[in-house]
Write a protein that holds these residues in place. Structure first.
Motif, PDB file in Angstrom:
ATOM      1  N   ILE A 356       0.861  -1.178   0.000  1.00 47.08           N
ATOM      2  CA  ILE A 356       0.000   0.000   0.000  1.00 47.08           C
ATOM      3  C   ILE A 356       0.899   1.231   0.000  1.00 47.08           C
ATOM      4  N   ALA A 357       0.587   2.193  -0.875  1.00 52.80           N
ATOM      5  CA  ALA A 357       1.341   3.446  -0.901  1.00 52.80           C
ATOM      6  C   ALA A 357       0.376   4.617  -0.776  1.00 52.80           C
ATOM      7  N   VAL A 358       0.802   5.611  -0.026  1.00 52.28           N
ATOM      8  CA  VAL A 358       0.052   6.858   0.098  1.00 52.28           C
ATOM      9  C   VAL A 358       0.911   7.968  -0.482  1.00 52.28           C
ATOM     10  N   LEU A 359       0.373   8.725  -1.441  1.00 50.32           N
ATOM     11  CA  LEU A 359       1.101   9.779  -2.131  1.00 50.32           C
ATOM     12  C   LEU A 359       0.455  11.126  -1.820  1.00 50.32           C
ATOM     13  N   ASP A 360       1.270  12.123  -1.592  1.00 52.53           N
ATOM     14  CA  ASP A 360       0.726  13.445  -1.264  1.00 52.53           C
ATOM     15  C   ASP A 360       1.567  14.527  -1.945  1.00 52.53           C
ATOM     16  N   MET A 361       0.884  15.474  -2.600  1.00 55.57           N
ATOM     17  CA  MET A 361       1.585  16.577  -3.251  1.00 55.57           C
ATOM     18  C   MET A 361       2.265  17.460  -2.207  1.00 55.57           C
ATOM     19  N   ASP A 362       3.478  17.895  -2.507  1.00 53.21           N
ATOM     20  CA  ASP A 362       4.237  18.729  -1.581  1.00 53.21           C
ATOM     21  C   ASP A 362       3.851  20.203  -1.732  1.00 53.21           C
ATOM     22  N   HIS A 363       3.585  20.856  -0.595  1.00 53.58           N
ATOM     23  CA  HIS A 363       3.278  22.290  -0.577  1.00 53.58           C
ATOM     24  C   HIS A 363       2.185  22.653  -1.586  1.00 53.58           C
ATOM     25  N   PHE A 364       1.162  21.815  -1.677  1.00 55.16           N
ATOM     26  CA  PHE A 364       0.145  22.058  -2.699  1.00 55.16           C
ATOM     27  C   PHE A 364      -0.728  23.260  -2.361  1.00 55.16           C
ATOM     28  N   LYS A 365      -0.952  23.511  -1.089  1.00 54.10           N
ATOM     29  CA  LYS A 365      -1.727  24.682  -0.701  1.00 54.10           C
ATOM     30  C   LYS A 365      -1.006  25.959  -1.124  1.00 54.10           C
ATOM     31  N   ARG A 366       0.315  25.963  -0.946  1.00 57.70           N
ATOM     32  CA  ARG A 366       1.093  27.117  -1.368  1.00 57.70           C
ATOM     33  C   ARG A 366       0.999  27.296  -2.880  1.00 57.70           C
ATOM     34  N   PHE A 367       1.059  26.191  -3.625  1.00 56.20           N
ATOM     35  CA  PHE A 367       0.950  26.251  -5.082  1.00 56.20           C
ATOM     36  C   PHE A 367      -0.389  26.853  -5.496  1.00 56.20           C
ATOM     37  N   ASN A 368      -1.475  26.401  -4.846  1.00 56.47           N
ATOM     38  CA  ASN A 368      -2.803  26.949  -5.164  1.00 56.47           C
ATOM     39  C   ASN A 368      -2.880  28.433  -4.834  1.00 56.47           C
ATOM     40  N   ASP A 369      -2.289  28.837  -3.722  1.00 57.09           N
ATOM     41  CA  ASP A 369      -2.330  30.246  -3.339  1.00 57.09           C
ATOM     42  C   ASP A 369      -1.567  31.114  -4.337  1.00 57.09           C
ATOM     43  N   GLU A 370      -0.470  30.572  -4.884  1.00 57.22           N
ATOM     44  CA  GLU A 370       0.364  31.363  -5.791  1.00 57.22           C
ATOM     45  C   GLU A 370      -0.150  31.346  -7.232  1.00 57.22           C
ATOM     46  N   HIS A 371      -0.676  30.207  -7.672  1.00 63.94           N
ATOM     47  CA  HIS A 371      -1.055  30.044  -9.078  1.00 63.94           C
ATOM     48  C   HIS A 371      -2.562  29.930  -9.310  1.00 63.94           C
ATOM     49  N   GLY A 372      -3.323  29.765  -8.257  1.00 57.30           N
ATOM     50  CA  GLY A 372      -4.760  29.649  -8.422  1.00 57.30           C
ATOM     51  C   GLY A 372      -5.217  28.194  -8.463  1.00 57.30           C
ATOM     52  N   GLY A 452      -2.714   3.087   7.745  1.00 57.66           N
ATOM     53  CA  GLY A 452      -2.103   3.939   8.759  1.00 57.66           C
ATOM     54  C   GLY A 452      -0.596   3.857   8.740  1.00 57.66           C
ATOM     55  N   ARG A 453      -0.034   2.645   8.565  1.00 61.60           N
ATOM     56  CA  ARG A 453       1.425   2.511   8.512  1.00 61.60           C
ATOM     57  C   ARG A 453       2.004   3.199   7.274  1.00 61.60           C
ATOM     58  N   ALA A 454       1.288   3.056   6.130  1.00 61.54           N
ATOM     59  CA  ALA A 454       1.757   3.726   4.916  1.00 61.54           C
ATOM     60  C   ALA A 454       1.698   5.246   5.087  1.00 61.54           C
ATOM     61  N   ASP A 455       0.680   5.706   5.769  1.00 65.14           N
ATOM     62  CA  ASP A 455       0.559   7.149   6.006  1.00 65.14           C
ATOM     63  C   ASP A 455       1.632   7.627   6.982  1.00 65.14           C
ATOM     64  N   GLY A 456       1.991   6.767   7.943  1.00 61.46           N
ATOM     65  CA  GLY A 456       3.081   7.121   8.831  1.00 61.46           C
ATOM     66  C   GLY A 456       4.397   7.252   8.085  1.00 61.46           C
ATOM     67  N   ALA A 457       4.614   6.377   7.096  1.00 58.76           N
ATOM     68  CA  ALA A 457       5.824   6.484   6.275  1.00 58.76           C
ATOM     69  C   ALA A 457       5.795   7.764   5.440  1.00 58.76           C
ATOM     70  N   LEU A 458       4.614   8.128   4.970  1.00 54.77           N
ATOM     71  CA  LEU A 458       4.479   9.392   4.235  1.00 54.77           C
ATOM     72  C   LEU A 458       4.831  10.576   5.134  1.00 54.77           C
ATOM     73  N   TYR A 459       4.364  10.525   6.379  1.00 50.85           N
ATOM     74  CA  TYR A 459       4.650  11.587   7.353  1.00 50.85           C
ATOM     75  C   TYR A 459       6.166  11.717   7.565  1.00 50.85           C
ATOM     76  N   GLN A 460       6.828  10.570   7.587  1.00 46.34           N
ATOM     77  CA  GLN A 460       8.285  10.583   7.744  1.00 46.34           C
ATOM     78  C   GLN A 460       8.954  11.182   6.506  1.00 46.34           C
ATOM     79  N   ALA A 461       8.437  10.836   5.304  1.00 45.00           N
ATOM     80  CA  ALA A 461       9.007  11.394   4.067  1.00 45.00           C
ATOM     81  C   ALA A 461       8.866  12.911   4.041  1.00 45.00           C
TER      82      ALA A 461
END
Length: 503
Positions: A356-372, A452-461
Motif C-alpha cells: 500500500i502506498a500513500v502519495l501526497d503533493m508537496d506544498h500544494f496549498k502554497r501552489f494553489n495560493d500562488e497560481h490559483g 495507517g502505517r503507509a501514512d506514517g511512512a508518508l509523514y516521515q518522508a
C-alpha cells in the motif's frame, strides 16, 4: 424588429395584399389568377428560405417547400380543368397532386420533431406513432368514413373523399407532437404552426361543404392562401434556423408528454363508446378501432421497453459517477475502501504479497495560493493521468482526499513496488513534487492499520525533506524502532501536519 427580418415582413405584406385583392375579386375571372399568384409567392418564399438553411436543417424546409409546390401544382391543374377545359376537377389529376403534398409536409414536420429531439429519436418516433394512431383511429370513424360515403357512387370518388381527412389527421398528430417535443416559441415557429392550422381549417371547411353537398365559400380559398404565405414567411424569417436546434429535456415538457400520451391511450376506447351509440356504425369502423387499439397497445409496450432501457443506462451512469472522483476520474474514497478490503481478502487466501502506498503533493496549498486553483486542478489532472498510465494493469489507484492519493500494488516484490513508485514520483507535472509512504501487508493487521502505517511512512518522508519514498520501518527490520508511530489519515489532514508546512 430585427433588420434582417424586414425582407420577410415585406414579403408577407405583399402576400397579404394579394389575399385582399383576391377576396375582393374572388367571383371575377381574374380571381383565379390572383389566387395562383398568392400561392406561387408563398411557395417561392419557402424555396428561398430552404436554400438559406444550414445543411443539417435544409432537408426539413425543402420537404415543406415540396409540399407547397405540389399543392400549387394541384391548384394550377384545378383551375385549368375547371376554367380552361370546362371539365369536372373532382376527382381528377389535380387531386393526385394535392394528396401528394401531404406526405411531403408530414415528412418536414416529422424531421423537425426528430431534429428537435436529437439523441431521443426512438422515443420521439414512438410517441408520434402512438398519438398518430389514436388520432387516425378516431379520424377514420368520425371523418374519413363519412367523407368517403359522401364522395359519390364511384370507388375513386370515395377513396379521394376519404384520403383528404386522413391526411389532415396525420398532419394534426404531427403538429401536436411538435408541441410535445418542445417547440421553440419564436416568430417562425408560430408562423409555421399557423400555416398548418390554416390548411387544416380550410380542409375541414371543404369536407363540411362536401358532406352537406354545398359549394364551398370563399373563406376556404383564403385559408389555403394563408397556409401558403405563413409557411413561406416562416421559412424566410431569421428565427427559422433556431427551430432545428435540439431541445433540452425539461420536467414540465415530460409532464406534458405524459398528458398527451394519456389522452392518446383513452381516445380509442372513447371513440368506440361514442361510435357504439350510433346504430349506423358499420363493420369497417369496428375493425379500424380494433386494429388501432392493438397497434397502440404494441407501441405502448415498445415505449415502456425504451423507458426501462433508458433507466438502466442512467443507473449505470450514476453508479459509475458514485465510484469515481469528479476532477481526476480516479476511483474515489468509497471505491478505494471496497477494493482494499477485497484485495486484502484475496491476498490472505492466496498467500500473495500486497503493498500500500500513500502519495501526497508537496506544498500544494502554497501552489494553489500562488497560481490559483484552476492551475492546481490542471496539476492534479495531468499528474493522475500519468500515474494511471503507469499503474494500469499492475495496481489500483484512487484519490483518497484533497491532494492525497493511494495505490494498491498486489503480487509484486518490494523492490519492484519502490521502482514503480519512483516512476510515479518523477511523473508529477508542472515542476511539482510529491512524497510517498509505502507499507507491506503482514496478512494479520486490518486494512485500516495497513493504510495507517503507509501514512506514517508518508509523514516521515515529509519530515525528511519531501520529494522522496519512505518505506514503513516495520517492513525493514534494520530500521525497526526508528520510525514515528503510524497514524490514520483521518486523524490529521495533510495540510494540517507540521512536516507538510515546513519549508
Amino acid at each position: 424588429m430585427q433588420p434582417t427580418a424586414r425582407p420577410a415582413y415585406v414579403a408577407l405584406g405583399g402576400g397579404l395584399l394579394l389575399c385582399a385583392l383576391y377576396a375582393s375579386r374572388a367571383a371575377e375571372p381574374e380571381g383565379a389568377v390572383l389566387y395562383l399568384l398568392g400561392a406561387a409567392s408563398g411557395t417561392a418564399l419557402c424555396c428561398v428560405g430552404a436554400s438559406r438553411m444550414p445543411p443539417g436543417a435544409r432537408h426539413i424546409w425543402w420537404a415543406l417547400a415540396a409540399g407547397q409546390a405540389l399543392f400549387l401544382l394541384g391548384d394550377v391543374l384545378y383551375v385549368l380543368i375547371e376554367n380552361v377545359l370546362g371539365g369536372d376537377p373532382y376527382p381528377s389529376v389535380a387531386d393526385a397532386a394535392y394528396l401528394a403534398s401531404y406526405p411531403a409536409l408530414a415528412a418536414g414536420l416529422l424531421w423537425l420533431v426528430r431534429i428537435r429531439q436529437r439523441g431521443r429519436q426512438r422515443a420521439a418516433l414512438l410517441d408520434a406513432a402512438i398519438l398518430t394512431t389514436a388520432m387516425a383511429t378516431a379520424g377514420f370513424v368520425f371523418i374519413v368514413e363519412p367523407s368517403a360515403a359522401a364522395g359519390g357512387g364511384s370507388v375513386l370518388e370515395n377513396v379521394v373523399a376519404g384520403a383528404y381527412p386522413a391526411a389532415d389527421v396525420l398532419l394534426l398528430a404531427l403538429l401536436v407532437q411538435m408541441f410535445i417535443a418542445g417547440m421553440r416559441a419564436n416568430v417562425a415557429s408560430w408562423a409555421l404552426v399557423g400555416g398548418i392550422v390554416a390548411l387544416l381549417v380550410a380542409d375541414l371547411g371543404y369536407v363540411a361543404s362536401a358532406l352537406t353537398d354545398t359549394s364551398h365559400p370563399a373563406w376556404i380559398d383564403l385559408g389555403y392562401l394563408a397556409s401558403y404565405l405563413l409557411i413561406g414567411f416562416a421559412a424566410v424569417h431569421p428565427s427559422a434556423q433556431a427551430l432545428s436546434e435540439p431541445t433540452p429535456i425539461r420536467s414540465s415538457r415530460s409532464l406534458a408528454r405524459l398528458a398527451w400520451l394519456g389522452a392518446a391511450l383513452i381516445l380509442t376506447p372513447v371513440t368506440e363508446f361514442v361510435a357504439g351509440q350510433d346504430a349506423d356504425t358499420d363493420h369497417h369502423g369496428s375493425v379500424v378501432m380494433l386494429a388501432g387499439g392493438c397497434l397502440i397497445a404494441l407501441l405502448v409496450v415498445l415505449r415502456m421497453a425504451d423507458l426501462v432501457q433508458q433507466l438502466q443506462y442512467k443507473a449505470v451512469e450514476l453508479a459509475a459517477l458514485a465510484r469515481r472522483d469528479g476532477l481526476t476520474g480516479l476511483a474515489n474514497r468509497r471505491t478505494w475502501d471496497y477494493e482494499l478490503s477485497r484485495v486484502c481478502d484475496a491476498a490472505r487466501k492466496e498467500g500473495t504479497t500486497l503493498h500500500i502506498a500513500v502519495l501526497d503533493m508537496d506544498h500544494f496549498k502554497r501552489f494553489n495560493d500562488e497560481h490559483g486553483h484552476t492551475m492546481g486542478d490542471m496539476v492534479l489532472r495531468g499528474t493522475t493521468q500519468a500515474w494511471a498510465d503507469l499503474v494500469q494493469g499492475r495496481g489500483f489507484l484512487a484519490r483518497y482526499g484533497g491532494e492525497e492519493f493511494t495505490v494498491l500494488l498486489p503480487d509484486m516484490g518490494l523492490t519492484e513496488a519502490e521502482a514503480l513508485l519512483d516512476q510515479m514520483r518523477r511523473a508529477v507535472t508542472h515542476d511539482q513534487t510529491c512524497s510517498i509512504g509505502l507499507a507491506t501487508w503482514d496478512h494479520r493487521e486490518t486494512p485500516a492499520d495497513l493504510v495507517g502505517r503507509a501514512d506514517g511512512a508518508l509523514y516521515q518522508a515529509k519530515g525528511e525533506g519531501r520529494d522522496r519514498i519512505v518505506v514503513s520501518a516495520s517492513d525493514r527490520p534494520e530500521l525497526a524502532g526508528s520510525a514515528p508511530a503510524p497514524h490514520s489519515p483521518a486523524e490529521e489532514a495533510p495540510e494540517a501536519r507540521p512536516a507538510q508546512t515546513a519549508p
